[in-house]
Structure formats: C-alpha cells, structure tokens
Design a protein around this motif. Structure first.
Motif, PDB file in Angstrom:
ATOM      1  N   MET A  90       0.824  -1.211   0.000  1.00 31.15           N
ATOM      2  CA  MET A  90       0.000   0.000   0.000  1.00 31.15           C
ATOM      3  C   MET A  90       0.865   1.271   0.000  1.00 31.15           C
ATOM      4  N   ILE A  91       2.005   1.199   0.652  1.00 32.39           N
ATOM      5  CA  ILE A  91       2.902   2.364   0.594  1.00 32.39           C
ATOM      6  C   ILE A  91       3.400   2.555  -0.838  1.00 32.39           C
ATOM      7  N   HIS A  92       3.694   1.446  -1.486  1.00 32.93           N
ATOM      8  CA  HIS A  92       4.113   1.514  -2.893  1.00 32.93           C
ATOM      9  C   HIS A  92       2.988   2.106  -3.757  1.00 32.93           C
ATOM     10  N   THR A  93       1.763   1.609  -3.554  1.00 32.61           N
ATOM     11  CA  THR A  93       0.620   2.089  -4.345  1.00 32.61           C
ATOM     12  C   THR A  93       0.423   3.596  -4.156  1.00 32.61           C
ATOM     13  N   ALA A  94       0.451   4.041  -2.898  1.00 33.18           N
ATOM     14  CA  ALA A  94       0.269   5.480  -2.625  1.00 33.18           C
ATOM     15  C   ALA A  94       1.402   6.294  -3.246  1.00 33.18           C
ATOM     16  N   SER A  95       2.622   5.760  -3.167  1.00 34.92           N
ATOM     17  CA  SER A  95       3.752   6.546  -3.677  1.00 34.92           C
ATOM     18  C   SER A  95       3.662   6.714  -5.195  1.00 34.92           C
ATOM     19  N   LEU A  96       3.138   5.697  -5.903  1.00 34.16           N
ATOM     20  CA  LEU A  96       3.000   5.832  -7.363  1.00 34.16           C
ATOM     21  C   LEU A  96       1.902   6.836  -7.730  1.00 34.16           C
ATOM     22  N   ILE A  97       0.821   6.853  -6.926  1.00 32.10           N
ATOM     23  CA  ILE A  97      -0.253   7.829  -7.182  1.00 32.10           C
ATOM     24  C   ILE A  97       0.318   9.245  -7.026  1.00 32.10           C
ATOM     25  N   ASP A  99       3.518  10.006  -7.213  1.00 30.45           N
ATOM     26  CA  ASP A  99       4.571  10.194  -8.215  1.00 30.45           C
ATOM     27  C   ASP A  99       3.983  10.667  -9.545  1.00 30.45           C
ATOM     28  N   ASP A 100       2.831  10.121  -9.923  1.00 24.49           N
ATOM     29  CA  ASP A 100       2.216  10.536 -11.184  1.00 24.49           C
ATOM     30  C   ASP A 100       1.746  11.985 -11.126  1.00 24.49           C
ATOM     31  N   VAL A 101       1.395  12.458  -9.935  1.00 29.93           N
ATOM     32  CA  VAL A 101       1.054  13.883  -9.783  1.00 29.93           C
ATOM     33  C   VAL A 101       2.324  14.711  -9.993  1.00 29.93           C
ATOM     34  N   LEU A 102       3.410  14.297  -9.315  1.00 29.07           N
ATOM     35  CA  LEU A 102       4.662  15.064  -9.417  1.00 29.07           C
ATOM     36  C   LEU A 102       5.192  15.074 -10.842  1.00 29.07           C
ATOM     37  N   ASP A 103       5.052  13.938 -11.550  1.00 24.94           N
ATOM     38  CA  ASP A 103       5.566  13.844 -12.925  1.00 24.94           C
ATOM     39  C   ASP A 103       4.539  14.317 -13.959  1.00 24.94           C
ATOM     40  N   ILE A 130      -4.831   6.338   1.390  1.00 23.01           N
ATOM     41  CA  ILE A 130      -4.270   4.975   1.416  1.00 23.01           C
ATOM     42  C   ILE A 130      -3.182   4.875   2.493  1.00 23.01           C
ATOM     43  N   LEU A 131      -2.346   5.909   2.570  1.00 22.25           N
ATOM     44  CA  LEU A 131      -1.298   5.905   3.598  1.00 22.25           C
ATOM     45  C   LEU A 131      -1.901   5.902   4.998  1.00 22.25           C
ATOM     46  N   ALA A 132      -2.932   6.744   5.196  1.00 22.51           N
ATOM     47  CA  ALA A 132      -3.556   6.850   6.517  1.00 22.51           C
ATOM     48  C   ALA A 132      -4.187   5.520   6.915  1.00 22.51           C
ATOM     49  N   ALA A 153      10.775   3.637   5.871  1.00 22.24           N
ATOM     50  CA  ALA A 153      10.823   3.508   4.397  1.00 22.24           C
ATOM     51  C   ALA A 153      10.051   4.638   3.716  1.00 22.24           C
ATOM     52  N   MET A 154       8.931   5.072   4.322  1.00 19.36           N
ATOM     53  CA  MET A 154       8.155   6.167   3.729  1.00 19.36           C
ATOM     54  C   MET A 154       8.976   7.445   3.670  1.00 19.36           C
ATOM     55  N   GLY A 155       9.693   7.718   4.763  1.00 19.28           N
ATOM     56  CA  GLY A 155      10.549   8.911   4.786  1.00 19.28           C
ATOM     57  C   GLY A 155      11.630   8.819   3.716  1.00 19.28           C
ATOM     58  N   GLN A 184      17.074   5.119  -2.498  1.00 18.80           N
ATOM     59  CA  GLN A 184      16.011   5.719  -1.685  1.00 18.80           C
ATOM     60  C   GLN A 184      14.624   5.488  -2.289  1.00 18.80           C
ATOM     61  N   LYS A 185      14.500   5.643  -3.605  1.00 16.09           N
ATOM     62  CA  LYS A 185      13.135   5.591  -4.144  1.00 16.09           C
ATOM     63  C   LYS A 185      12.662   4.172  -4.464  1.00 16.09           C
ATOM     64  N   THR A 186      13.559   3.225  -4.617  1.00 14.86           N
ATOM     65  CA  THR A 186      13.125   1.863  -4.975  1.00 14.86           C
ATOM     66  C   THR A 186      13.704   0.778  -4.065  1.00 14.86           C
ATOM     67  N   ALA A 187      15.040   0.774  -3.910  1.00 18.71           N
ATOM     68  CA  ALA A 187      15.662  -0.361  -3.213  1.00 18.71           C
ATOM     69  C   ALA A 187      15.276  -0.414  -1.736  1.00 18.71           C
ATOM     70  N   GLN A 225      16.959  -1.752 -14.427  1.00 15.41           N
ATOM     71  CA  GLN A 225      16.250  -2.354 -15.566  1.00 15.41           C
ATOM     72  C   GLN A 225      15.099  -1.447 -16.021  1.00 15.41           C
ATOM     73  N   ASP A 226      14.397  -0.849 -15.057  1.00 18.88           N
ATOM     74  CA  ASP A 226      13.318   0.093 -15.384  1.00 18.88           C
ATOM     75  C   ASP A 226      13.875   1.243 -16.232  1.00 18.88           C
ATOM     76  N   ASP A 227      15.029   1.730 -15.831  1.00 20.90           N
ATOM     77  CA  ASP A 227      15.637   2.867 -16.529  1.00 20.90           C
ATOM     78  C   ASP A 227      16.165   2.451 -17.912  1.00 20.90           C
ATOM     79  N   GLY A 238       3.731  -0.451 -20.617  1.00 22.80           N
ATOM     80  CA  GLY A 238       2.530   0.387 -20.549  1.00 22.80           C
ATOM     81  C   GLY A 238       2.888   1.852 -20.373  1.00 22.80           C
ATOM     82  N   LYS A 239       4.192   2.171 -20.459  1.00 18.35           N
ATOM     83  CA  LYS A 239       4.628   3.573 -20.345  1.00 18.35           C
ATOM     84  C   LYS A 239       5.308   3.968 -21.652  1.00 18.35           C
ATOM     85  N   PRO A 240       5.133   5.203 -22.115  1.00 21.43           N
ATOM     86  CA  PRO A 240       5.833   5.621 -23.328  1.00 21.43           C
ATOM     87  C   PRO A 240       7.345   5.612 -23.096  1.00 21.43           C
TER      88      PRO A 240
END
Ligand code: FPP
Ligand code: MG
Length: 338
Positions: A90-97, A99-103, A130-132, A153-155, A184-187, A225-227, A238-240
């Motif tokens: 759920m922390i991962h899910t919230a962080s991607l939501i 992240d898409d705002v930031l990007d 979701i975080l709450a 990990a959230m910090g 910090q952002k993935t590992a 690998q993502d990069d 699913g990403k350009p």
C-alpha cells in the motif's frame, strides 16, 4: 524466460488470501473516494513487493524444509505476514499515485493515471487516504515492529523523490547521486519488503538483515532495468519510452555514456537534455546518441552485478520451493521487458 506465475507458484494460495485480506481491509466512506480506491487497487501491477514478503516469510518458516514443489495449493502464511505484505504494497501504491502527480503523468500501467481521471488534487488525497488507512491498520493490529520499518521507508521514499527532482532541475546527476536516488526511491522499500517477511515469522536479526540486503540488491537491479526499459521503444511496460529524458532525468544508460565522453561531448548531451521537455527532436537525438554509444548494454552489466550479489545472499539457504522462487525472481528482474 522465467514467468512471474512460476515464481508465484509456491505461494499461490497465500497470494489469493493476501488479495482477500487487502479487499477486506480497504474500503472507503463516500462514493467518489470508494470509486477512486477501487480504481487504484484494481491494477496493482506485478505485486513484486508482497511476493517478496510472502516468499521471504515462507523461506524462514520452520515448515519450509518439508515443503514440496507443489506446496502452493495450500495457504500457510500467518495474518502477521499478510499485514507485512499489505504495509509495503500500500505504501508503494500510494507513492505511485503521488509520483504521477509530481511527474504530471497521464498513464500508469497502460491506463489513465488517477490524476488524469480525477485531477491532481483528488489524486493527492487518495494517496494520503491509502497511507492513513495503511498506518492505522498497522497500529490497530499492534504490530509496531512492522510499522516502524515502513515508517522509515516512507521517509526514505520522500527523500529520494526530492533528491531526484533537485538533480533533474540542475542537470547534474553523477553516478553516486543516481545510486543514492534509486536506493532511496526503490531499493529501500524492496529491502523492507523482504526483511518484513523474515521478521514476521520470527527470523533472527542476522536473517532479517540478510533479507533486507537481498531486497535492496534486487531493488537496485529492478530500478536499473526500469531505466534501461525507458530507452527501449519495444518495451511492454505500458509507459511511453524516453519519459526519463522528457522529465530531465539522467539515469544509468546516459551516465555510462557521459563517463566515457569528453567534456565537450558531455556539454552537448546536457544541452540536448535541457530541450527534451518540449522538443521531441531533441529527445530522439539524445536517445540515438546514448543507444549508439551502448548506454543500455553498459547499464545492464552494472545491473547484473547486483543480481549476482542477490543470488549470493540467497544461496546461503537450503533448496526449497521458496528459495528457488527467490532465485527465479532474480532472473525475472534481469530479463523483464515490462
Ligand atoms: C516511481 O519512480 C516513484 C517511486 C518509486 C517513488 C515515489 C515516491 C514519492 C512520490 C514520495 C511519496 C511517498 C509516499 C510514501 C507516498 P519513476 O518516476 O522513476 O517511475 P515511473 O516511471 O514508474 O513513474
Ligand atoms: Mg514517475
């Protein structure tokens, strides 16, 4: 080619039980929030983090030695392990939501991002919600040791995101900066996912630490690998492709080429990168240059070194279906095209 379903096999019943656990614990008051929540949770992706938690837990459980290759038909993880998996997922899910705002990203996993569908302000609230809910579930179940890990990990995720953004504005990411950012952002969260699995079944401090290092090593490899996939027009993510260049992100394929270039060549590449946000010709030119200088292949060699580190850590365990799945997960990460 390793298939994700083969990795899941020994914990198939537990993954189904985990999905039910998530559904039972996540519903919202109010039609709109519920609709957004269902949308966000209905496409959670490959589920690498909960898979890692359940596999690490199973490998460290006393029953692991007796498990057969077809053990996945039966559910054997405890509620504490499902909670550990829920916390990281759920922390991962919230962080991607967020992240898409930031990007300002319009797409996630081949469909509109939450911000594209409901605007950024609602996406921020959904991520917060979701975080709450996640943290209050952890606290209500009194599993404070698990909650404490994910709080840290959230910090760390936030630190990575800010560092990445600073470097994207300054066009000055070095190899050291890149590794700090991807740690910090993935590992860090993948390390916590594996560590919490072991911790949830009472593994020793040494084993928990070994699992954290294992998760971190595959996490670094996963992000490299993502990069690399971002440079690949034929990727199935699913990403350009070339999004990182458009977002002014200097990742390992570009760093490998920059390190082998003269100062004048580096200046040319940075000048192109500065134009990538609004100029598709600059994106294509920089992409061609990095690919022609074998940036993706060079990055792949570095990625393989992290996979080898992870394989070494997991080789210390007896051969069980769970250990074999963790080995297969290493191969999957190195080979994946989505
Ligand atoms: C995806 O990276 C982003 C992350 C892995 C982390 C994002 C973290 C935050 C936004 C901080 C907020 C933290 C919490 C706990 C809510 P990417 O942009 O490289 O990958 P992408 O291509 O999949 O978007
Ligand atoms: Mg992003």
């Amino acid at each position: 080619m390793v298939k994700i379903d083969d990795i899941r096999k020994p914990i198939a019943a537990d993954l189904e039980a985990f999905d039910r656990f998530v559904a039972d614990n996540f519903s919202a008051e109010g039609d709109m929030l519920q609709e957004m929540l269902v949308y966000a949770l209905s496409s959670r992706g490959k589920g690498v983090r909960p898979m890692l938690t359940l596999l690490a837990a199973s490998m460290h459980s006393p029953a692991a030695a007796d498990a057969k290759d077809d053990c996945g038909a039966e559910q054997h993880c405890s509620k504490r392990t499902y909670l550990a998996a829920l916390l990281v997922e759920m922390i991962h899910t919230a962080s991607l939501i967020h992240d898409d705002v930031l990007d300002s990203a319009d797409e996630r996993r081949g469909r509109p991002s939450v911000n594209a569908k409901w605007q950024s302000d609602m996406a921020v609230i959904l991520g917060d919600y979701i975080l709450a809910r996640t943290m209050s579930l952890g606290m209500a179940s009194a599993q404070y040791d698990l909650v404490s890990y994910v709080g840290t990990a959230m910090g760390t995720l936030c630190e990575g995101e800010v560092l990445q953004s600073q470097h994207a504005q300054r066009f000055d990411t070095t190899r050291d900066d890149y590794f700090r950012i991807i740690y910090q952002k993935t590992a860090s969260l993948l390390g916590v996912s594996a560590a919490l699995g072991a911790l949830s079944v009472g593994a020793s401090r040494e084993e928990v630490d070994r699992m954290r290092k294992f998760g971190e090593a595959i996490g670094i490899a996963f992000q490299i690998q993502d990069d690399i996939l971002d440079y690949n027009r034929q990727n199935n993510t699913g990403k350009p492709s070339n999004n990182d260049l458009r977002e002014h992100k200097i990742t390992l394929p570009m760093i490998e080429v920059m390190e082998r270039s003269t100062a004048a060549e580096r200046d040319e590449m940075i000048a192109l990168l500065r134009r990538c946000h609004e100029d598709e010709a600059a994106v294509d030119a920089l992409h061609e240059r990095i690919v022609a200088a074998h940036g993706p292949e060079l990055a792949q060699q570095t990625m393989q070194a992290y996979i080898s580190r992870a394989l070494h850590l997991v080789s210390k365990y007896a051969t069980t279906p769970y250990q074999k799945s963790l080995i297969a997960l290493c191969t999957y990460i190195a080979e994946r095209d989505r």
